[in-house]
Every structure is written in C-alpha cells, then in structure tokens.
Enzyme design. Structure first.
Site, PDB file in Angstrom:
ATOM      1  N   GLY A  71       0.828  -1.205   0.000  1.00  0.00           N
ATOM      2  CA  GLY A  71       0.000   0.000   0.000  1.00  0.00           C
ATOM      3  C   GLY A  71       0.862   1.254   0.000  1.00  0.00           C
ATOM      4  N   THR A  72       1.969   1.198   0.724  1.00  0.00           N
ATOM      5  CA  THR A  72       2.870   2.345   0.806  1.00  0.00           C
ATOM      6  C   THR A  72       3.397   2.716  -0.580  1.00  0.00           C
ATOM      7  OG1 THR A  72       3.516   1.737   3.052  1.00  0.00           O
ATOM      8  CG2 THR A  72       5.020   3.176   1.834  1.00  0.00           C
ATOM      9  N   ASN A 151      -7.028   4.539   9.768  1.00  0.00           N
ATOM     10  CA  ASN A 151      -6.551   3.328  10.407  1.00  0.00           C
ATOM     11  C   ASN A 151      -6.559   3.397  11.926  1.00  0.00           C
ATOM     12  OD1 ASN A 151      -4.508   5.169   9.206  1.00  0.00           O
ATOM     13  ND2 ASN A 151      -3.127   4.100  10.593  1.00  0.00           N
ATOM     14  N   GLN A 179      -7.547   0.797   4.381  1.00  0.00           N
ATOM     15  CA  GLN A 179      -8.405   0.330   5.482  1.00  0.00           C
ATOM     16  C   GLN A 179      -9.841   0.105   5.027  1.00  0.00           C
ATOM     17  OE1 GLN A 179      -7.701  -0.497   8.732  1.00  0.00           O
ATOM     18  NE2 GLN A 179      -5.529  -0.105   8.432  1.00  0.00           N
ATOM     19  N   SER A 199      -4.127  -2.553  -0.322  1.00  0.00           N
ATOM     20  CA  SER A 199      -3.061  -3.447   0.131  1.00  0.00           C
ATOM     21  C   SER A 199      -3.627  -4.809   0.489  1.00  0.00           C
ATOM     22  CB  SER A 199      -2.362  -2.825   1.345  1.00  0.00           C
ATOM     23  OG  SER A 199      -1.379  -3.699   1.841  1.00  0.00           O
ATOM     24  N   HIS A 201      -2.365  -7.211   2.780  1.00  0.00           N
ATOM     25  CA  HIS A 201      -2.269  -7.816   4.115  1.00  0.00           C
ATOM     26  C   HIS A 201      -3.262  -7.267   5.121  1.00  0.00           C
ATOM     27  CE1 HIS A 201       0.115  -4.799   6.587  1.00  0.00           C
ATOM     28  NE2 HIS A 201       0.321  -4.311   5.384  1.00  0.00           N
ATOM     29  N   THR A 237       9.900  -8.051 -11.581  1.00  0.00           N
ATOM     30  CA  THR A 237       9.176  -9.314 -11.740  1.00  0.00           C
ATOM     31  C   THR A 237       8.028  -9.371 -10.732  1.00  0.00           C
ATOM     32  OG1 THR A 237      11.162 -10.403 -12.526  1.00  0.00           O
ATOM     33  CG2 THR A 237       9.414 -11.835 -11.695  1.00  0.00           C
ATOM     34  N   CYS A 325       3.556   5.493  18.556  1.00  0.00           N
ATOM     35  CA  CYS A 325       4.144   4.932  19.779  1.00  0.00           C
ATOM     36  C   CYS A 325       4.574   3.496  19.541  1.00  0.00           C
ATOM     37  CB  CYS A 325       3.126   4.923  20.914  1.00  0.00           C
ATOM     38  SG  CYS A 325       2.492   6.540  21.311  1.00  0.00           S
TER      39      CYS A 325
END
Ligand SMILES: *Cc1c(COP(=O)(O)O)cnc(C)c1O
Length: 397
Positions: A71-72, A151, A179, A199, A201, A237, A325
């Site tokens: 996603g980044t 998120n 999200q 994304s 995951h 690839t 954090c």
C-alpha cells in the site's frame, strides 16, 4: 493461555483458502509471467485472474489495476507520479492531517522538493469539512489526496463528495483505501476517483502486495524503472504468489462483504457496550456513524495506554496504541491530536480492531482482562479519583 488478536488494522493472518490458492505458485507454477513457455503462461494466467478479482472488488476494469509491493508504494507512486506529471500546472497538493505516514511522509518529501501541501484538519468525530476542502483549492492545486477510512480511529470520509469537489476545479483525486477495502463497499466509477491505493495484508492476503488503481486515460510517470511488467508502468518481476493471494482474498471479501460488515459491526458494538458497562471513565474516540466495522479506539482515563498494552500482551491479548508509539517513537498520535485530544487523553487511548476470526468468547475474555487490569493500573495512578492518597473521593479529606 487464551490468545486474542485484536490488531486487524495493523495486519491480518492469511486465510487458509488464500494460502491454498498460493501454494502451487511457489512450486509447480513457479514460472516467470514474462516467459514465453508453459510455466510462464501459467503464472501469467494466474496473475491476470487475480487482477480481475481485485479489479472487480473495487469496480475497476482489469487494466486499471497495477500491482505494487505494498500500500505504501501505491501511495508513494500516486503522489510522486501526479507531482511529476502536473508540475507545469502547479505544485500545490491538498491532503489531511490524519493520513497514514505513507502519505504524510511522502508529502514531507515533496515539500522538500518545492511542493506546497495543505493539510486539512478534522473535527472531534474525525471528519473533514468539504467546505474547507473547496476553499483550499487554488489555481496551482494539482492533487487532492484524502484517505477513505482512517486506520487509527476508523472514520470513513466522504470520498465521493470530496472527489466531486476536486473535479469541479479540474484537480486530480487520490484516495488511500487500504483500510476501507473489504470493510466498505467500493466502486471507483461511482466514487469517480482517479487513483486509489489498496493493500493485501489488511484483507487476509500476505504482506508485501498492494495495488494502485489508475483511471483509464491517466498516464502516471513510473516510480520504478526497469522491465516492461504491469503494462510497462511498474517494473520488477511480479510477486506472483502475493498477487495470487491478493486475488483470492479479494474474491472472498467480495462474496462476504455484506455479512462481514454486519457481523463485524455487531461484534464491535457488543464489545464497546460491555467495556462501558464494566469499566468506568471510558470513552470511544471518533464518531460512531461513519466508522469502520471493526474499529474500536478508546480512552481509558487515568491509564497509560502503553502500560495497559503491555499488561494485555502478558495475558495473550494483542492490541495497538494505533499511533507512532508502537513503532518506538513516543510521539502522541497525530490523528488523535488532529481531533483535538490533549496529550494525556492520547496517551490513555488504545485501538482494538476486530476481524474475521474474532469471536464473542474472545471479546468476553478481553473485557474480563481489561476490567481487572484497568482496576489494577488505576489503583497505582495518582490521577485516579479513587486513589487512596490522591483521589478526590478519599474518605479522610
Ligand atoms: C497499512 C496502511 C498503509 C500501508 O500499507 P502497506 O501495505 O503496509 O504498505 C497505508 N495506508 C493505510 C491507511 C494503512 O492502514
């Protein structure tokens, strides 16, 4: 000891069905999708079938979905790509103060390159003002990037309305929907967005696979240069196994969407109700109306969130502060700060996120542990009203 994972917003486990779909592509169907022989064609077919499933989940044409490493990368590509593409028109970008760091840190990078960024604020519910958005648009504005769902505190933002405002002023619109995917119905045509990041995951596919939706006709400069993969738009690839997993997870998400939303929302509300019944001085951060099904972000007054997180970890309960954090820098959450929370309330806030493997019995266990642990921690806290020495309710005052 029972273990309860309540950090689905950070990442999700890979579902068994997803894993099963992926396995042959590690061994038998291991070919390079660019190769011009059997195993290569097999891998290519798998990738294209997966692309179709991912595209279908968001209402896109297959050719509008470009796989990325995460996603980044999709966020980076969207921002840097538009910045490069439109630099002759202007160097002004509009985003929000509550974006993921994938957006915020890319904006900071672009600011160093001479771009100007306006960060829209949010109200106590975590919502942006569409009026403020429209007022922020200038003749040199080239992009509006607003996340679909947050998120940390789960706010779902008015993407369709925001995109319409951007387009009214001839400005491109991007949304980080990482999200929102699988938690909110998404149709890129109805929303009329130009770019959308997703994304794998966060929807029960493996880590290391994402995608950028790029509306047909929009030619974004490449982020990576190299081979001709992904229609010459994203070199490297293909992560075939990741793509296969993403495709299966997308298909399952689409099939289960209505049930998923209803079921997870019920679990969330059950959890909030029981926490508030059993523990005093607890409040939910953010509004309840436009909120992700599985997001619970709460302030436990007089408690240090990191301490509570640690005690819950020892009891097999895995949650997050939802902020930086957790990555070792003890800066208070920029999201909760943007909502107007003072630092002590931010440090007392924790995020619980519910997902497909969460059960009512899990939530009952978490509430039991929370009640006991909060009581213990509060008995140490000098700020607690019920503290025997410092509290205002002490009998010998
Ligand atoms: C997780 C997340 C990202 C980053 O996605 P990765 O695949 O982990 O790089 C971006 N934006 C939001 C809102 C996220 O929750």
């Amino acid at each position: 000891m029972r273990e309860v994972y309540m950090d689905y917003s950070a990442t999700t486990p890979v579902k068994a069905e997803v894993m099963a779909e992926m396995l042959p592509y590690f061994t038998m169907k291991f070919g390079n999708p660019s190769s011009l022989y059997g195993p290569g064609f097999e891998a290519r077919d798998g990738v294209e079938a997966a692309r179709h499933n991912v595209a279908h989940l968001i209402g896109a044409a297959d050719k509008e979905v470009y796989f990325t490493s995460c996603g980044t990368e999709a966020d980076d590509w969207a921002l840097k790509g538009v910045a490069e593409l439109k630099k002759a028109k202007g160097k002004h970008i509009i985003t929000t103060k509550i974006e993921h760091h994938a957006i915020l840190h890319t904006c900071e990078y672009l600011e160093k390159q001479g771009y100007e960024v306006t960060y829209l604020g949010v109200d106590a519910e975590g919502q942006i003002s569409l009026e403020e958005l429209e007022n922020a648009i200038r003749p040199d504005t080239i992009l509006v990037s607003i996340m679909f769902a947050n998120n940390e505190m789960g706010a779902i933002l008015p993407i369709k309305e925001a995109a319409a405002i951007a387009h009214k002023h001839d400005v491109l619109f991007h949304t980080d929907a990482v999200q929102a995917l699988s938690n909110v119905p998404i149709d890129v045509k109805d929303l009329d967005v130009d770019l959308m990041s997703i994304s794998g995951h966060k929807i029960y596919a493996p880590k290391g696979i994402g995608a950028l939706y790029i509306r047909k006709g929009l030619v974004l400069p490449n982020l990576l240069h190299g081979g001709a993969q992904e229609s010459k738009r994203r070199a490297g690839t293909e992560n075939v196994t990741g793509i296969i997993g993403f495709g299966k997870a997308a298909q399952m998400a689409e099939e289960n969407l209505d049930y998923h939303i209803k079921h997870i929302t019920e679990l969330r509300d059950y959890f909030i109700e029981n926490v508030q019944k059993r523990i005093s001085n607890v409040r939910v951060n953010g509004g309840m109306e436009h909120r992700l099904p599985g997001n619970v972000n709460m302030i436990f007054d007089f408690i240090e969130g990191e301490a509570l997180l640690g005690y819950l970890d020892m009891q097999g309960i895995y949650i997050s502060t939802g902020s930086a954090c957790s990555s070792g820098s003890f800066a208070p959450s920029h999201v909760l700060a943007a909502m107007g929370l003072p630092p002590e309330k931010i440090y007392s806030s924790l995020r619980f996120s519910i997902g497909d493997f969460t059960t009512k019995a899990d939530l009952d266990y978490v509430v039991d542990c929370l009640e006991r642990t909060v009581q213990t921690l509060r008995s140490f806290s000098p700020f607690n009203e019920e503290h025997p020495m410092f509290g205002t309710t002490q009998v010998h005052k």
